[in-house]
Scaffold this active site. Structure first.
Site, short mmCIF file in Angstrom:
data_model
loop_
_atom_site.label_atom_id
_atom_site.label_comp_id
_atom_site.label_asym_id
_atom_site.label_seq_id
_atom_site.Cartn_x
_atom_site.Cartn_y
_atom_site.Cartn_z
N ALA A 159 -19.27 -35.95 -33.56
CA ALA A 159 -19.17 -34.77 -34.41
C ALA A 159 -20.46 -33.96 -34.37
CB ALA A 159 -18.86 -35.20 -35.85
N PHE A 160 -20.41 -32.75 -34.94
CA PHE A 160 -21.55 -31.84 -34.85
C PHE A 160 -22.73 -32.28 -35.68
CE2 PHE A 160 -19.79 -30.29 -38.85
CZ PHE A 160 -20.93 -29.96 -39.58
N SER A 241 -13.63 -36.16 -38.80
CA SER A 241 -12.87 -36.06 -40.04
C SER A 241 -11.73 -37.07 -40.06
CB SER A 241 -12.30 -34.65 -40.20
OG SER A 241 -11.32 -34.40 -39.20
N GLY A 245 -9.09 -38.49 -37.13
CA GLY A 245 -8.76 -39.89 -36.94
C GLY A 245 -7.27 -40.16 -36.95
N GLU A 262 -14.97 -43.78 -37.26
CA GLU A 262 -15.95 -43.56 -38.34
C GLU A 262 -15.67 -42.15 -38.85
OE1 GLU A 262 -18.37 -42.38 -40.68
OE2 GLU A 262 -19.63 -41.89 -38.96
N LEU A 263 -14.93 -42.09 -39.96
CA LEU A 263 -14.36 -40.84 -40.42
C LEU A 263 -15.01 -40.37 -41.72
CD1 LEU A 263 -10.66 -41.80 -39.57
CD2 LEU A 263 -12.36 -40.67 -38.11
N CYS A 296 -22.02 -37.57 -43.07
CA CYS A 296 -20.86 -38.34 -43.51
C CYS A 296 -21.21 -39.20 -44.72
CB CYS A 296 -20.31 -39.18 -42.37
SG CYS A 296 -21.54 -40.17 -41.53
N GLU A 396 -13.11 -34.55 -49.57
CA GLU A 396 -14.44 -34.38 -49.00
C GLU A 396 -14.64 -32.93 -48.58
OE1 GLU A 396 -17.28 -36.38 -45.57
OE2 GLU A 396 -15.18 -35.94 -45.09
#
Length: 508
Positions: A159-160, A241, A245, A262-263, A296, A396
């Site tokens: 992810a970014f 996110s 997932g 890993e979300l 996260c 979230e």
């Protein structure tokens, strides 16, 4: 607040850093622009891969696997050792690129690169400790044991917000486990990927590793599909996110591949009456406002005992109003930009929903520096007092919003804490040992990470990282996370000269 630098200066900084890491000019000329959240402007460009090119990458990685799996673990560790050395040499260069692409302040960008160095150290040691167990057999003259073997090609999707560290967590361990890696970085992290891959390429070449051991795939969701669907990709590790997932897991599971997810996280801290509020203040402020709320593990909920809530919220309000917001490369700045306009709009929508649910904004939430940089999105981190845990709190929102709620007894606090779908990171601030032990027990936090007297962010690589429920259940980095990158075989060795069957079965 400090204005962001001119994007031309940033382009020059990043170009020099990429060159120092070994990225060719050819790789930086393409049809897709790379935008920095610091100014909102394009700084460089790259060329995306086609789906056919991704399939070709899988072919080459599969060929490399057949060679690499035969190399002894300690020899595989030599590649990771050299990679770690190169990361140390180019820490500042890579941190410059992280700062430009993710909008992180200098210390956080350098800290992310340090995580890469640390996992290389960890994986180097692990290369000599790919241990299997020996178990007693019920049959005389027999030995029962397990061995661990390389798994196959590993696909890593990142992810970014952490453009390099999660890749290193996976790759350092995968390489010592005997697996080639194909990396699909976020579209908002391709320069970081190119620089990181160039350093790994140098390490692999110097150590005589086979070609095809590592690859970067640049593109959108379509480019990632072969990694999800191709039987030869034994494991897909995906960070992002919960929505992402839900797309990844069924596709990989349909072919009986492995996945490591890993979300999302909707992390909370409980603050008890016995808590050291000065300590809590520091832990909460970093966890909630650091990285502009785009970790996260960002603290998004604060569950405070009613007897100390007013005091703590006032302390937080005063602390928030001192946070320097601006160009993440400037000295003293603590809060950089949101990644893009969509993140800003999501934050504003969440704040409006919280108002409609009876929430009160204590401070923050406003956009700043908009006149100087209309295409960049700097915001004041927000604190919102909520009368209860409504739906917007359970979701979230990837932005710096801290929802504050109160409780009367610890069971109520734990219930509030656990009633969200996500289960990544958690914390309790207390001076009462019983409260701490309850929070860490089976009746306490339901998260993969549970801390006492520190915030929800800032995990070390020695422990396994990941969470439960909608966070996906995966574990990366330390502890025994290496096992996901290998396959286990149970072996029975008969040296008795006879052939007794287990459980006393008689046949011939």
């Amino acid at each position: 607040m400090t204005p962001a630098r001119d994007d031309r200066d940033l382009t020059l900084e990043v170009s020099r850093a990429l060159e120092a890491c070994g990225v060719s000019q050819e790789a930086l000329s393409g049809s897709r622009g790379v935008t920095t959240p610091v100014t909102g402007e394009q700084i460089l460009s790259v060329e995306p891969h086609t789906v056919d090119e991704v399939r070709d990458v899988i072919d080459r990685a599969e060929h490399a696997f057949r060679v690499w799996r035969e190399v002894p673990g300690p020899a595989r560790g030599a590649v990771v050792k050299r990679w770690g050395e190169l990361l140390s040499e180019h820490k500042s260069d890579l941190a410059t690129i992280v700062r430009a692409e993710a909008g992180k302040i200098v210390s956080e960008a350098e800290g992310e690169v340090q995580e890469m160095i640390d996992i290389c150290d960890f994986a180097l040691g692990q290369s000599r400790m790919l241990y299997g167990k020996t178990m007693p057999s019920e049959r005389a003259g027999h030995r029962l044991m397990e061995t661990w073997h390389p798994l196959g090609v590993v696909g890593v999707i990142t992810a970014f917000n952490f453009p390099v560290a999660p890749y290193a967590w996976n790759t350092a361990l995968a390489i010592v486990a005997g697996d080639p890696v194909i990396w699909k970085p976020s579209e908002v992290g391709v320069l970081c990927a190119l620089a990181t891959d160039a350093l790994l390429g140098r390490a692999a070449a110097e150590c005589g590793a086979p070609e095809g051991l590592h690859h970067v795939v640049i593109g959108d969701r379509e480019a990632a599909q072969p990694l999800l669907e191709d039987q030869r990709v034994a494991l897909v590790s995906a960070t992002g996110s919960t929505r992402m997932g839900r797309d990844v897991a069924p596709k990989v599971a349909a072919r009986f591949g492995r996945y490591l997810l890993e979300l999302g996280g909707n992390n909370a801290a409980v603050v008890t009456p016995s808590a050291d509020l000065d300590l809590a203040l520091k832990g909460i402020a970093f966890a909630a406002a650091g990285t502009a709320g785009q970790r996260c593990t960002t603290m998004r909920r604060l569950i405070v005992h009613e007897s100390v809530a007013d005091d703590l919220v006032e302390r937080l309000r005063r602390a928030y109003e001192t946070l320097a917001i601006g160009d993440p490369g400037d000295e003293g700045v603590l809060v950089g930009p949101l990644i893009n306009r969509q993140s800003y709009e999501s934050m504003q929508a969440a704040l409006e929903r919280s108002r409609m649910d009876g929430g009160t904004i204590v401070t923050g939430g406003q956009r700043v520096l908009a006149d100087e940089f209309p295409d960049a999105y700097y915001v004041e981190p927000a604190i919102v007092r909520m009368p209860q845990q409504t739906e917007v709190v359970r979701e979230e929102t990837f932005a710096p919003i801290l929802y504050v709620m109160t409780y009367q007894d610890l069971d109520e606090a734990i219930s509030l804490h656990n009633e969200v779908p996500q289960g990544l990171s958690s914390a309790i601030f207390t001076s009462d040992q019983a409260e701490a032990e309850i929070f860490l027990s089976a009746r306490g936090s339901d998260c993969g990470i549970a801390n006492v007297n520190i915030g929800t962010s800032g995990a070390e690589i020695g422990g396994a990282f990941g969470g439960e429920k909608d966070t996906g259940g995966g574990r990366e980095s330390g502890s025994d996370a290496w096992k996901i990158y290998m396959r286990r075989a149970t072996n029975t060795i008969n040296y008795s000269g006879k052939l007794p069957l287990a459980q006393g079965v008689e046949f011939i």
